[in-house]
Design an enzyme around this catalytic site. Structure first.
Site, mmCIF file in Angstrom:
data_model
loop_
_atom_site.group_PDB
_atom_site.id
_atom_site.type_symbol
_atom_site.label_atom_id
_atom_site.label_comp_id
_atom_site.label_asym_id
_atom_site.label_seq_id
_atom_site.Cartn_x
_atom_site.Cartn_y
_atom_site.Cartn_z
ATOM 1 N N THR A 136 0.827 -1.193 0.000
ATOM 2 C CA THR A 136 0.000 0.000 0.000
ATOM 3 C C THR A 136 0.866 1.250 0.000
ATOM 4 O O THR A 136 1.806 1.338 0.794
ATOM 5 C CB THR A 136 -0.886 -0.014 1.263
ATOM 6 O OG1 THR A 136 -1.786 -1.116 1.190
ATOM 7 C CG2 THR A 136 -1.673 1.267 1.405
ATOM 8 N N SER A 137 0.558 2.205 -0.869
ATOM 9 C CA SER A 137 1.238 3.501 -0.901
ATOM 10 C C SER A 137 2.744 3.292 -1.113
ATOM 11 O O SER A 137 3.127 2.765 -2.148
ATOM 12 C CB SER A 137 0.902 4.271 0.379
ATOM 13 O OG SER A 137 1.362 5.584 0.309
ATOM 14 N N SER A 138 3.591 3.632 -0.138
ATOM 15 C CA SER A 138 5.025 3.382 -0.304
ATOM 16 C C SER A 138 5.265 1.891 -0.583
ATOM 17 O O SER A 138 6.140 1.525 -1.380
ATOM 18 C CB SER A 138 5.772 3.812 0.968
ATOM 19 O OG SER A 138 7.127 3.486 0.872
#
Ligand SMILES: *[C@@H]1O[C@H](CO)[C@@H](O)[C@H](O)[C@H]1NC(C)=O
Length: 294
Positions: A136-138
Site C-alpha cells: 500500500t502507498s510506499s
C-alpha cells in the site's frame, strides 16, 4: 548456554507454527539497508507453500500491516506464508529512489527484500514460482520496484495507490518530507518506451518475462496523483507485458470500481476506484485470485 538458548528459540518457533503466528527473523542473510523481517506462518502450511510479501506504507511497520490485512486468516485456511517486512529508515518509507534500490543486487531495500524471499524459500521449502508481492502507498511503490528489479523471483504483483517503478529515481529520498515531489504530484510523464527502457536497465541482460500485475488507484487520491501515477504505471506495465487496453467492466469488484482489462486479462488488470482517496482499501480475496491461490 548458547545451545540451551537455541533450543528455547526453536521450541518457541515450533509453538508459533502450531498456533499460526507472526515470527521475527533476526538473520535472513545479507541485509545491506538494515530492514526488519517478520513472517506469518499459518497453523497448517501447504506443501511447497506460496509466499506473499506484504509491504506497509510510510510510517508503518510489518506488525501494523499484519494487523491491517486479512492475509493471515486467509493463510490459515489456504496454507501460504506472508512476509511482513519493515522499513526502518526515512519515515519508515521504502527506498524507491536510490540507485542501490533500483538496481539488481545493488545493496538497497530491494536487495534485502529479495534475500527475505530466498530465506523463506530455503527455510520452508516454498515454491519459488509462487512468490507474490503487494503493498500500500510506499509499499505499492516498492511492489513496482520488486517486480521491476527481481522479475524472475516474483510471479505477480498487486499495487495499491503506488507510482511506476523508477518514478522517484534520483530523488534525495522516498518519504513525503525527503522526496522530490514531482512524481507524487504527477509531473513525471514518460513514453512507454522510456519506462520500459528504464525498468530493463534495472536488471541488465534479463530477457525473461515480467510478473503479471494488478494496479489499484482511487480517483480522489490527493496525495499520489491519480491521473498520472495510475496512467503511467499502466503505461509501464502494458509495455513490459506487451498488452494493450481491451475493455472496462464497471462496478467490478464492487460498486464504483472499474476493472480495466489489458490483453486477455491474465497479465495486466487495473482497478480505478471512483471517489476513493489515498489509499485504496486492500482487497485480499481479489489479490489471492489474481495470484492463483484461490
Ligand atoms: C475505462 O475506465 C477508465 C477509468 O474509469 C476511464 O478513464 C476510461 O476512459 C474508460 N475507457 C473506456 C474506453 O471506457
Amino acid at each position: 548456554m548458547f545451545a540451551m538458548f537455541k533450543i528455547i528459540i526453536s521450541l518457541s518457533a515450533l509453538f508459533a507454527i502450531i498456533n499460526g503466528a507472526l515470527i521475527s527473523v533476526a538473520d535472513f542473510g545479507s541485509n545491506p539497508s538494515g530492514l526488519k523481517m517478520s513472517i506469518y506462518v499459518p497453523s497448517k502450511i501447504s506443501e511447497n507453500p506460496a509466499v506473499i510479501v506484504a509491504l506497509h506504507g510510510c510510517g508503518g511497520t510489518g506488525q501494523q500491516y499484519y494487523q491491517m490485512t486479512k492475509y493471515p486468516s486467509l493463510a490459515d485456511t489456504n496454507g501460504f506464508l506472508v512476509i511482513y517486512p519493515s522499513a526502518p529508515h526515512d519515515s519508515n518509507c521504502w527506498d524507491v529512489a536510490s540507485t542501490r534500490s533500483l538496481s539488481r543486487d545493488g545493496g538497497g531495500d530491494s536487495n534485502g527484500l529479495a534475500n527475505m524471499i530466498k530465506y523463506t524459500i530455503a527455510t520452508y521449502k516454498a515454491d519459488p514460482k509462487k512468490v507474490f508481492v503487494t503493498g500500500t502507498s510506499s509499499g505499492g511503490m516498492m511492489t513496482n520496484v520488486m517486480c521491476a528489479v527481481y522479475p524472475d523471483m516474483v510471479a505477480a504483483g498487486s499495487v495499491y495507490s503506488g507510482v511506476p517503478a523508477g518514478c522517484l529515481a534520483g530523488s534525495p529520498g522516498s518519504s513525503p518530507t525527503s522526496a522530490n515531489q514531482d512524481c507524487a504530484n504527477g509531473k513525471i510523464v514518460k513514453t512507454q518506451a522510456q519506462w520500459v527502457a528504464q525498468v530493463k536497465a534495472m536488471y541488465p541482460g534479463y530477457s525473461g518475462t515480467y510478473p503479471k500485475m494488478q494496479i489499484w488507484h482511487g480517483t480522489a487520491d490527493s496525495f499520489v496523483n491519480y491521473n498520472q501515477n495510475f496512467g503511467e504505471q499502466i503505461k509501464e506495465w502494458s509495455g513490459l507485458l506487451g498488452v494493450s487496453f481491451v475493455k472496462n467492466n464497471t462496478n467490478t469488484p464492487q460498486s464504483g470500481y472499474t476493472q480495466m482489462t489489458y490483453g486477455d486479462g491474465t497479465k495486466l488488470v487495473a482497478y480505478s476506484a471512483a471517489g476513493v482517496g489515498h489509499t485504496v482499501p486492500v482487497h485480499e480475496t481479489v489479490d489471492l485470485k489474481w495470484f492463483g491461490l484461490t
